[in-house]
Design a protein around this motif. Structure first.
Motif, mmCIF file in Angstrom:
data_model
loop_
_atom_site.group_PDB
_atom_site.id
_atom_site.type_symbol
_atom_site.label_atom_id
_atom_site.label_comp_id
_atom_site.label_asym_id
_atom_site.label_seq_id
_atom_site.Cartn_x
_atom_site.Cartn_y
_atom_site.Cartn_z
ATOM 1 N N GLN A 144 -12.884 48.647 -3.822
ATOM 2 C CA GLN A 144 -12.367 47.302 -3.278
ATOM 3 C C GLN A 144 -12.388 46.409 -3.605
ATOM 4 O O GLN A 144 -13.608 46.166 -4.583
ATOM 5 C CB GLN A 144 -13.787 47.981 -2.617
ATOM 6 N N VAL A 145 -12.172 45.387 -3.458
ATOM 7 C CA VAL A 145 -11.577 43.902 -3.835
ATOM 8 C C VAL A 145 -11.467 42.960 -2.771
ATOM 9 O O VAL A 145 -10.888 43.375 -1.564
ATOM 10 C CB VAL A 145 -10.242 44.092 -4.689
ATOM 11 N N SER A 146 -12.755 42.300 -2.931
ATOM 12 C CA SER A 146 -13.602 41.059 -1.928
ATOM 13 C C SER A 146 -12.656 40.297 -1.257
ATOM 14 O O SER A 146 -11.558 39.670 -2.781
ATOM 15 C CB SER A 146 -14.520 40.539 -1.704
ATOM 16 N N ASP A 147 -11.880 39.938 -0.028
ATOM 17 C CA ASP A 147 -10.853 38.672 0.306
ATOM 18 C C ASP A 147 -11.441 37.624 -0.341
ATOM 19 O O ASP A 147 -12.158 37.292 -0.102
ATOM 20 C CB ASP A 147 -11.486 38.897 1.578
ATOM 21 N N ASP A 148 -10.588 36.944 -1.054
ATOM 22 C CA ASP A 148 -10.487 35.533 -1.243
ATOM 23 C C ASP A 148 -11.971 35.110 -3.106
ATOM 24 O O ASP A 148 -12.143 34.132 -3.479
ATOM 25 C CB ASP A 148 -11.634 34.978 -0.699
#
Length: 449
Positions: free
Chosen positions: A373-377
């Motif tokens: 998973q890659v977090s937004d911003d």
């Protein structure tokens, strides 16, 4: 009411009265109030990770908890402390005066919000100033790691030695600097610190197999009872997830129940260990201040509910409340039953220290540093990291686990840059990371789109 120790050996507390401390190997369930961590809960269902709760404003206004207070609200005042029984605003000194007959004080935290830790430190400092015997219970260490906490309290270890020998990043993962002020104050003023958690694999067994799946050895580490019968606690637990959240569809009823069992087990274990440490090592006027995630404290449904029936003394709760929630909406009031005392703090627009902003596969897969998973911003998203990438090196330091990543990240500050080596589709690649925050107005504009 479940008794996870049925048929098991009586716990270590009953045969070691001669010991100065409880021997303590820790688990950490990362209960926070940050919306960007919602995905971690899904990971917790399928992997040996820990539950991370994220709260919107709805969690602040549930009609649950203490029957005399749940029907009304109290005001949230920036830098003010509200007594939710009387509605009065207090100073830190007045707060401590009202804690005169409290034996266990639960202070909820958001692990990466420095204002929450500042509140914890101020309460500890004021309690110590009065001359009262103060003890500190710590979520980040299991009771089985007590020996190294004693070495810290005795002044036998430097900061670097303590962080390394205690397995800080193995047990916790959050940056040491968030807690440094508290640990230095405790050591320099002779305030003993106690691990109150239990080993992580024990809670994982409860989540996946139930209490009946515990081995005799595991059951011997458990509290006498774990109460999973509260409908209000289930309501609170579910409220941490929005109704339209994808997690609702992704998690089965059986998995929800397993997560709830794990939550109750953590609550009971930490409350029980704090109580045992206080009763065994504290004087008649001692106060045990337990520093744990806010999700273990709010509405009195966590650790307090689990030990209230067996503890002969007053239990109080304090939870800082940001004046804006995770959706950037103002928080003017909270339900009076939210905690005994609330402390208004500024909204956090970015963590005090940088993070990469990824979740890794961990032990559940063959590639522990594979990005799931890659977090937004986040720093990672803006650099171009994608789900499926496998992290290899950060500034030439090998990354073979999330622990290795956390340790390496502890050396960076906002404004720094680093070189990341990773693998994508079988090809080793390199890119530059720039640890820069996103201005709050950027977040707001994207939320309105």
């Amino acid at each position: 009411m479940t008794s996870p120790r049925s048929g098991a050996v009586r716990r270590r507390h009953e045969g070691d009265a001669h010991r100065r401390r409880i021997d303590c190997d820790r688990s950490s369930n990362h209960l926070t109030m940050r919306p960007t961590l919602k995905f971690a809960v899904l990971v917790a269902v399928f992997a040996p990770a820990n539950v991370a709760l994220a709260a919107g404003s709805g969690v602040f206004d549930l009609e649950i908890g203490d029957s005399e207070r749940k029907g009304r609200q109290v005001q949230v005042v920036l830098d003010g402390i509200t007594d939710t029984v009387s509605g009065e605003l207090l100073t830190p000194r007045e707060l401590v005066e009202r804690l005169a007959d409290t034996r266990v004080l639960l202070i909820g935290e958001d692990h990466t919000d420095m204002d929450f830790h500042r509140v914890q430190a101020r309460v500890l400092e004021e309690l110590h100033r009065t001359g009262r015997e103060v003890m500190i219970g710590l979520e980040m260490y299991p009771y089985t790691r007590q020996a190294v906490l004693d070495e810290w309290s005795d002044g036998s270890l430097t900061e670097e030695e303590f962080v390394e020998s205690s397995g800080w990043y193995e047990n916790w993962g959050y940056r040491w600097d968030y807690y440094r002020r508290i640990f230095l104050f405790a050591r320099d003023n002779g305030i003993p610190m106690f691990g109150v958690n239990i080993p992580r694999d024990h809670v994982r067994t409860v989540r996946t197999k139930g209490f009946e799946g515990l081995s005799a050895e595991q059951a011997a580490h458990m509290p006498e009872t774990v109460n999973t019968d509260s409908d209000e606690h289930r309501q609170l637990f579910r409220a941490y997830f929005a109704e339209d959240d994808a997690l609702h569809a992704a998690i089965s009823d059986e998995q929800w129940e397993g997560m709830f069992r794990a939550q109750c087990t953590w609550d009971a274990a930490m409350g029980w260990n704090a109580q045992m440490a206080l009763e065994r090592h504290g004087g008649d006027d001692a106060i045990m201040v337990v520093l744990i995630g806010a999700g273990h404290v709010t509405y009195g449904l966590g650790a307090e509910r689990q030990i209230a029936h067996a503890f002969d003394g007053r239990i109080s709760s304090l939870v800082p409340v940001p004046i804006r929630d995770g959706d950037n909406q103002p928080v003017h009031e909270v339900r009076a039953s939210y905690a005994d005392f609330i402390w208004g703090v500024p909204p956090e627009t970015a963590p005090m220290y940088p993070s990469l902003g990824v979740s890794l596969m961990g032990a559940v897969g063959s590639s522990p540093t594979s990005v799931i998973q890659v977090s937004d911003d986040s720093v990672a998203q803006r650099a171009g990291i994608r789900v499926g990438d496998v992290l290899l090196q950060l500034d030439q330091s090998e990354l073979d686990s999330s622990v290795a990543l956390n340790k390496r990240m502890a050396g960076y500050d906002w404004g720094d840059s680093a070189v990341l080596q990773f693998e994508r589709d079988g090809e080793v690649r390199t890119l530059y990371l720039h640890f820069r925050r996103v201005p709050p107005e950027t977040h707001n504009e994207r939320e309105r789109e």
